[in-house]
Design a protein around this motif. Structure first.
Motif, PDB file in Angstrom:
ATOM      1  N   ALA A 240       0.830  -1.209   0.000  1.00 25.55           N
ATOM      2  CA  ALA A 240       0.000   0.000   0.000  1.00 25.55           C
ATOM      3  C   ALA A 240       0.859   1.250   0.000  1.00 25.55           C
ATOM      4  CB  ALA A 240      -0.921   0.001   1.214  1.00 25.55           C
ATOM      5  N   GLU A 244      -2.261   5.924   2.251  1.00 19.60           N
ATOM      6  CA  GLU A 244      -3.410   5.026   2.367  1.00 19.60           C
ATOM      7  C   GLU A 244      -3.424   4.342   3.733  1.00 19.60           C
ATOM      8  OE1 GLU A 244      -3.873   3.782  -2.364  1.00 19.60           O
ATOM      9  OE2 GLU A 244      -2.690   2.533  -1.003  1.00 19.60           O
ATOM     10  N   ILE A 262     -10.145   0.552   0.642  1.00 20.84           N
ATOM     11  CA  ILE A 262      -9.625   1.926   0.615  1.00 20.84           C
ATOM     12  C   ILE A 262     -10.630   2.775  -0.160  1.00 20.84           C
ATOM     13  CG2 ILE A 262      -7.732   3.425  -0.127  1.00 20.84           C
ATOM     14  CD1 ILE A 262      -5.857   1.051   0.117  1.00 20.84           C
ATOM     15  N   SER A 265      -8.355   6.161  -3.360  1.00 15.14           N
ATOM     16  CA  SER A 265      -6.936   5.919  -3.596  1.00 15.14           C
ATOM     17  C   SER A 265      -6.346   7.055  -4.425  1.00 15.14           C
ATOM     18  CB  SER A 265      -6.745   4.590  -4.327  1.00 15.14           C
ATOM     19  OG  SER A 265      -7.322   4.644  -5.620  1.00 15.14           O
ATOM     20  N   LYS A 266      -5.078   6.923  -4.772  1.00 17.01           N
ATOM     21  CA  LYS A 266      -4.402   7.947  -5.567  1.00 17.01           C
ATOM     22  C   LYS A 266      -5.070   8.141  -6.915  1.00 17.01           C
ATOM     23  CE  LYS A 266       0.178   9.147  -7.441  1.00 17.01           C
ATOM     24  NZ  LYS A 266       1.569   8.697  -7.600  1.00 17.01           N
TER      25      LYS A 266
END
Length: 389
Positions: A240, A244, A262, A265-266
């Motif tokens: 990860a 996160e 999650i 996320s990015k």
């Protein structure tokens, strides 16, 4: 309204007529050129004219002495020509005054970014530390592409990494894109657009070996940050991103399904991270805090860590891994999976890569695994093909 030839000799000795607060001397050759003399002794050159709407205007050229009289006369002739062609010096001056400086635009840019950008702190840092010191007091209409290109080159010459200079360029360009969208006075184009992006090669290969991972494990176990051993362990076991994990919540850990959810996320999309039994065993040992939703909070604040830089630096020094970055743990997680024979596509899914190209940086590790496979296959055949030729 005395009319004289405003030459050097006259202007040098010109005085306000006694008993008046000021006296205007009009030039006999250039219509509109005026020397205003005041009882205080001050003198100023003006250019007076009638604008396209029939309103009389006055444009200040300069205080007497700031320019030679010859230069004042040339400027007056230029203004006269401009007006003849339909120009309006006062309107242009008002337009310039209405044009904000970059610091004004930067404030609006950052206020806008704060409403949606997860990396707002990074954007704010680039604006505050790099862009504002150079461009903050400059009017937007006076910021030109060539000057920006020279400035960016200077930034790189100062020793900033090419990727950092590129982030500065992108942030600066974003300001002007917003200015165009908002119709900010003085901005008719984005001066950053068109500046060539320098070639960037930030690829850095650093993967932990098994021995190094064991040294790191011992170092984080002795850290004063009691959460560090769990943070580093889960980064290596899940692959990860640090952000996160630092913002993970207990409600998103599903031990039964062996999954960690999650929400953002990015890539901007939610994703699930599979949890190995080793990861689940480690999570079982993480202490819980009353009324705290976070998986790995700062024990003192019960909020997510802003960063773990200080404790990380001490741990990697203790493990004799001074060149290891925290992000290298993500690379190392990929390395361990690939060397275990897991294909690149599966590794990419675990890491949450948006496209296959991101995973291809680990392709050379997969080649090592494939080489081991063909070597093992050749050994099983037990045939000397060269000898039988």
């Amino acid at each position: 309204m005395p009319k004289v030839k405003l030459d050097h000799a006259f202007c040098l000795t010109a005085r306000c007529i006694d008993g008046r607060k000021k006296t205007d001397y009009w030039d006999t050759h250039i219509r509109g050129l005026v020397l205003e003399t005041r009882s205080s002794g001050g003198k100023t050159f003006y250019f007076r004219y009638v604008d396209p709407h029939g309103v009389q205007r006055q444009h200040k050229i300069c205080v007497y002495g700031d320019l030679t009289v010859d230069k004042v006369r040339k400027e007056a002739e230029r203004l006269r020509s401009d007006i003849t062609l339909g120009g309006d010096p006062s309107a242009k001056k008002a337009e310039v005054k209405a044009t904000p400086t970059y610091s004004d635009l930067a404030a609006d840019h950052l206020a806008h970014a704060k409403t949606y950008q997860r990396s707002y702190d990074t954007t704010e840092m680039y604006v505050r530390r790099h862009i504002l010191p150079r461009w903050g007091k400059v009017r937007l209409s006076d910021i030109h592409q060539r000057d920006i290109a020279v400035w960016l080159s200077e930034k790189q010459a100062e020793g900033l990494a090419p990727a950092t200079v590129e982030k500065i360029r992108v942030t600066f360009g974003r300001s002007f894109e917003l200015a165009l969208r908002w119709d900010v006075p003085g901005v008719v184009k984005n001066p950053v657009r068109g500046i060539k992006r320098p070639p960037i090669n930030n690829a850095r290969e650093r993967f932990l070996t098994v021995a190094e991972a064991q040294r790191l494990s011992r170092a984080v176990a002795n850290s004063r940050n009691t959460q560090l051993k769990y943070i580093v362990g889960l980064l290596l076991l899940t692959g990860a991103r640090v952000s996160e994990l630092l913002n993970a919540e207990w409600q998103h850990i599903d031990a039964e399904r062996k999954a960690w959810f999650i929400p953002t996320s990015k890539t901007g999309k939610p994703r699930y991270v599979p949890l190995s039994q080793a990861a689940l065993d480690l999570i079982e040992h993480i202490p819980r805090f009353t009324n705290c939703p976070y998986l790995l909070p700062n024990p003192k604040t019960r909020k997510p860590f802003g960063d773990i830089k200080h404790s990380w630096q001490h741990a990697r020094k203790a493990a004799v891994l001074g060149d290891l970055r925290i992000h290298d743990l993500r690379h190392s997680a990929a390395s361990f999976m690939i060397n275990a024979g897991i294909d690149l596509f599966a590794v990419g899914k675990v890491l949450g890569h948006a496209n296959y190209a991101s995973t291809m940086r680990y392709s050379h590790l997969a080649n090592d695994t494939l080489m081991a496979a063909v070597e093992a296959g050749a050994a099983k055949q037990k045939v000397d093909w060269a000898g039988s030729a």
